[in-house]
Write an enzyme that holds these catalytic residues in place. Structure first.
Site, PDB file in Angstrom:
ATOM      1  N   GLY A  35       2.632  -1.239   4.226  1.00  0.00           N
ATOM      2  CA  GLY A  35       3.067   0.300   3.808  1.00  0.00           C
ATOM      3  C   GLY A  35       4.292   0.623   3.584  1.00  0.00           C
ATOM      4  O   GLY A  35       5.151   0.380   2.622  1.00  0.00           O
ATOM      5  N   GLY A  36       4.977   0.990   4.813  1.00  0.00           N
ATOM      6  CA  GLY A  36       6.363   1.586   4.735  1.00  0.00           C
ATOM      7  C   GLY A  36       7.284   0.639   4.109  1.00  0.00           C
ATOM      8  O   GLY A  36       8.228   1.255   2.866  1.00  0.00           O
ATOM      9  N   GLU A  59      -5.634  -4.948  10.360  1.00  0.00           N
ATOM     10  CA  GLU A  59      -4.655  -3.893  10.463  1.00  0.00           C
ATOM     11  C   GLU A  59      -4.875  -3.110  11.882  1.00  0.00           C
ATOM     12  O   GLU A  59      -5.630  -2.101  11.910  1.00  0.00           O
ATOM     13  CB  GLU A  59      -4.510  -2.655   9.437  1.00  0.00           C
ATOM     14  CG  GLU A  59      -4.219  -3.454   7.980  1.00  0.00           C
ATOM     15  CD  GLU A  59      -3.670  -2.468   7.200  1.00  0.00           C
ATOM     16  OE1 GLU A  59      -2.495  -2.660   6.403  1.00  0.00           O
ATOM     17  OE2 GLU A  59      -4.028  -1.333   7.041  1.00  0.00           O
ATOM     18  N   ASN A 118       0.915  -1.071  -0.137  1.00  0.00           N
ATOM     19  CA  ASN A 118      -0.044  -0.141  -0.078  1.00  0.00           C
ATOM     20  C   ASN A 118       0.894   1.192   0.105  1.00  0.00           C
ATOM     21  O   ASN A 118       1.655   1.486   0.860  1.00  0.00           O
ATOM     22  CB  ASN A 118      -0.729  -0.007   1.150  1.00  0.00           C
ATOM     23  CG  ASN A 118      -1.724   1.060   1.382  1.00  0.00           C
ATOM     24  OD1 ASN A 118      -1.644   1.889   0.736  1.00  0.00           O
ATOM     25  ND2 ASN A 118      -2.319   1.453   2.541  1.00  0.00           N
ATOM     26  N   TRP A 119       1.215   1.822  -1.095  1.00  0.00           N
ATOM     27  CA  TRP A 119       2.068   2.981  -1.254  1.00  0.00           C
ATOM     28  C   TRP A 119       1.420   4.172  -0.712  1.00  0.00           C
ATOM     29  O   TRP A 119       2.193   5.244  -0.843  1.00  0.00           O
ATOM     30  CB  TRP A 119       2.617   3.153  -2.837  1.00  0.00           C
ATOM     31  CG  TRP A 119       3.209   2.010  -3.015  1.00  0.00           C
ATOM     32  CD1 TRP A 119       3.938   1.095  -2.556  1.00  0.00           C
ATOM     33  CD2 TRP A 119       3.513   1.769  -4.618  1.00  0.00           C
ATOM     34  NE1 TRP A 119       4.444   0.257  -3.167  1.00  0.00           N
ATOM     35  CE2 TRP A 119       4.391   0.481  -4.752  1.00  0.00           C
ATOM     36  CE3 TRP A 119       3.112   2.126  -5.791  1.00  0.00           C
ATOM     37  CZ2 TRP A 119       4.964  -0.088  -5.663  1.00  0.00           C
ATOM     38  CZ3 TRP A 119       3.890   1.590  -6.965  1.00  0.00           C
ATOM     39  CH2 TRP A 119       4.773   0.394  -6.945  1.00  0.00           C
ATOM     40  N   LYS A 120       0.266   4.386  -0.300  1.00  0.00           N
ATOM     41  CA  LYS A 120      -0.508   5.620   0.344  1.00  0.00           C
ATOM     42  C   LYS A 120       0.200   6.784  -0.529  1.00  0.00           C
ATOM     43  O   LYS A 120       0.026   6.640  -1.882  1.00  0.00           O
ATOM     44  CB  LYS A 120       0.222   5.664   1.781  1.00  0.00           C
ATOM     45  CG  LYS A 120      -0.035   4.553   2.584  1.00  0.00           C
ATOM     46  CD  LYS A 120       0.355   4.687   4.120  1.00  0.00           C
ATOM     47  CE  LYS A 120      -0.027   3.306   4.660  1.00  0.00           C
ATOM     48  NZ  LYS A 120      -0.060   3.267   6.214  1.00  0.00           N
ATOM     49  N   SER A 159       3.227  -2.388  10.432  1.00  0.00           N
ATOM     50  CA  SER A 159       4.658  -2.487  10.504  1.00  0.00           C
ATOM     51  C   SER A 159       5.155  -3.984  10.132  1.00  0.00           C
ATOM     52  O   SER A 159       6.139  -4.546  10.845  1.00  0.00           O
ATOM     53  CB  SER A 159       5.178  -2.134  11.810  1.00  0.00           C
ATOM     54  OG  SER A 159       4.921  -0.812  12.261  1.00  0.00           O
ATOM     55  N   GLU A 188      -6.573   4.715   7.813  1.00  0.00           N
ATOM     56  CA  GLU A 188      -6.247   6.101   7.597  1.00  0.00           C
ATOM     57  C   GLU A 188      -7.400   6.807   6.988  1.00  0.00           C
ATOM     58  O   GLU A 188      -7.651   8.184   7.344  1.00  0.00           O
ATOM     59  CB  GLU A 188      -5.185   6.446   6.833  1.00  0.00           C
ATOM     60  CG  GLU A 188      -3.671   5.931   7.719  1.00  0.00           C
ATOM     61  CD  GLU A 188      -2.703   5.432   6.972  1.00  0.00           C
ATOM     62  OE1 GLU A 188      -2.374   5.462   5.630  1.00  0.00           O
ATOM     63  OE2 GLU A 188      -1.720   5.014   7.578  1.00  0.00           O
ATOM     64  N   GLY A 205       2.709   2.152  10.725  1.00  0.00           N
ATOM     65  CA  GLY A 205       3.524   2.981  10.592  1.00  0.00           C
ATOM     66  C   GLY A 205       4.104   3.558  12.145  1.00  0.00           C
ATOM     67  O   GLY A 205       4.955   4.339  12.147  1.00  0.00           O
ATOM     68  N   HIS A 208      -9.564   1.567   4.727  1.00  0.00           N
ATOM     69  CA  HIS A 208      -8.300   1.577   5.528  1.00  0.00           C
ATOM     70  C   HIS A 208      -8.416   2.520   6.570  1.00  0.00           C
ATOM     71  O   HIS A 208      -8.925   3.515   6.558  1.00  0.00           O
ATOM     72  CB  HIS A 208      -7.308   2.243   4.528  1.00  0.00           C
ATOM     73  CG  HIS A 208      -5.731   2.114   5.247  1.00  0.00           C
ATOM     74  ND1 HIS A 208      -5.258   2.994   6.123  1.00  0.00           N
ATOM     75  CD2 HIS A 208      -4.792   1.200   5.015  1.00  0.00           C
ATOM     76  CE1 HIS A 208      -3.981   2.599   6.583  1.00  0.00           C
ATOM     77  NE2 HIS A 208      -3.676   1.313   5.714  1.00  0.00           N
TER      78      HIS A 208
HETATM   79  P1  PGA Z   1       2.775  -0.058   7.451  1.00  0.00           P
HETATM   80  O1  PGA Z   1       1.229   0.245   6.989  1.00  0.00           O
HETATM   81  O2  PGA Z   1       3.240  -1.279   6.892  1.00  0.00           O
HETATM   82  O3  PGA Z   1       3.753   1.228   7.192  1.00  0.00           O
HETATM   83  O4  PGA Z   1       2.498  -0.054   9.119  1.00  0.00           O
HETATM   84  C1  PGA Z   1       0.332  -0.568   6.824  1.00  0.00           C
HETATM   85  C2  PGA Z   1      -0.911  -0.213   6.042  1.00  0.00           C
HETATM   86  O5  PGA Z   1      -1.327   0.821   6.636  1.00  0.00           O
HETATM   87  O6  PGA Z   1      -1.279  -0.754   5.274  1.00  0.00           O
END
Ligand code: PGA
Length: 294
Positions: free
Chosen positions: A276-277, A209, A51-53, A255, A139, A215, A137
């Site tokens: 994500g990251g 999640e 997930n590149w956000k 994470s 966020e 993150g 998600h």
């Molecule tokens: P993260 O994000 O791996 O940076 O914790 C995961 C996500 O939000 O899908």
């Protein structure tokens, strides 16, 4: 022993060895055997999804996909999905065409078209070449106040457009600390998937999640994640039936990194990762795709 080896061993002990009639089966044996069969028959092929956000320009997204295509081609053990931002979807899908890399959007609107400034419909995502869409998600739930009802409309719109939803759920730290994790997951699951048929449900993936792990560098332990996945699979069983529950892929997100992905994926309940990251760099994504397998 990995869980796969364990179940194989148990099956052997139970059905092939001279002890085959040696007494009652262990509690949970049949459901463990069903999980094993579901996984080995590829009913639950593992998924590594990035997930590149709000990261990557068009050129960066295309360059990444070109580099990851051979990695995905060799990774017969899992499906590989990337989730670029809206602006890079079309170019990403064009770059991924004919490869083993699938492209997911990070959000969608539920209407086919209309006066919704800044929004994108599921038909537009199909037009851009997407096959998947991340929905609900945390966020978006927190930044944009997305409700379970809206998530539900998006899931239905995605299914109607022929997209596979990656449906996200997860509790906040305060909710976990006040022992409300299951209550929250149940509310999100029941609300977000209301009105779906078992057939619809068989086309979605779930991403668990925990918000406190996204993150932050704080990962749920593999056991904590597996407990939540088991609970979600139980909800799936109740709402959609045994076969659908055994077949649904539940990804863990929060994470996930190359150094913890192996322990997470070793859990029989964890069918993949939404990352994500650590999905933003080719080397790290390659290591995630090629996670250690027992
Ligand atoms: P993260 O994000 O791996 O940076 O914790 C995961 C996500 O939000 O899908």
């Amino acid at each position: 022993m990995s869980w796969q080896q364990n179940v194989k061993f148990e099956c052997y002990e139970r059905f092939r060895s001279p002890n085959r009639n040696a007494g009652p089966v262990e509690p949970g044996f049949y459901s463990r055997a069903a999980y094993f069969l579901a996984r080995t028959n590829n009913m639950r092929k593992p998924v590594i999804a990035g997930n590149w956000k709000m990261y990557k320009t068009i050129a960066e997204a295309v360059d990444f996909i070109e580099k990851i295509k051979p990695v995905a081609a060799e990774a017969g053990h899992c499906e590989v999905i990337v989730g670029p931002p809206f602006t890079a979807l079309s170019a990403s899908a064009a770059a991924a065409k004919g490869s083993k890399v699938s492209v997911a959007a990070q959000n969608c609107h539920w209407d086919k078209e209309g006066a919704h400034t800044g929004d994108i419909s599921t038909g537009m995502l199909r037009d851009a070449g997407c096959t998947h869409v991340i929905i609900g998600h945390s966020e978006r739930r927190h930044d944009c106040g997305e409700t379970d009802e809206q998530v539900n409309k998006k899931v239905k719109a995605a299914l109607a457009a022929g997209l596979a939803p990656i449906f996200c759920v997860g509790e906040t730290l305060a909710e976990r600390e006040s022992s409300e994790t299951e209550k929250v997951l149940e509310r999100q699951f029941v609300g977000g998937l209301a009105g779906l048929t078992p057939g619809d449900f068989s086309r979605i993936m779930i991403a668990y999640e925990p918000v406190w792990a996204i993150g932050t560098g704080r990962t749920a332990t593999p056991e904590m994640a597996a407990d939540a996945h088991r609970f979600l699979r139980g909800l799936a069983r109740r709402q959609f039936g045994e076969q659908e529950a055994n077949g649904v892929r539940i990804l863990y997100g929060g994470s996930v990194k190359p150094d913890n992905v192996g322990a997470l994926m070793a859990q029989e309940e964890i069918d993949g990762a939404l990352v994500g990251g650590a999905s933003l760099k080719v080397d790290s994504f390659r290591a995630l795709v090629n996670y250690p397998r027992g």
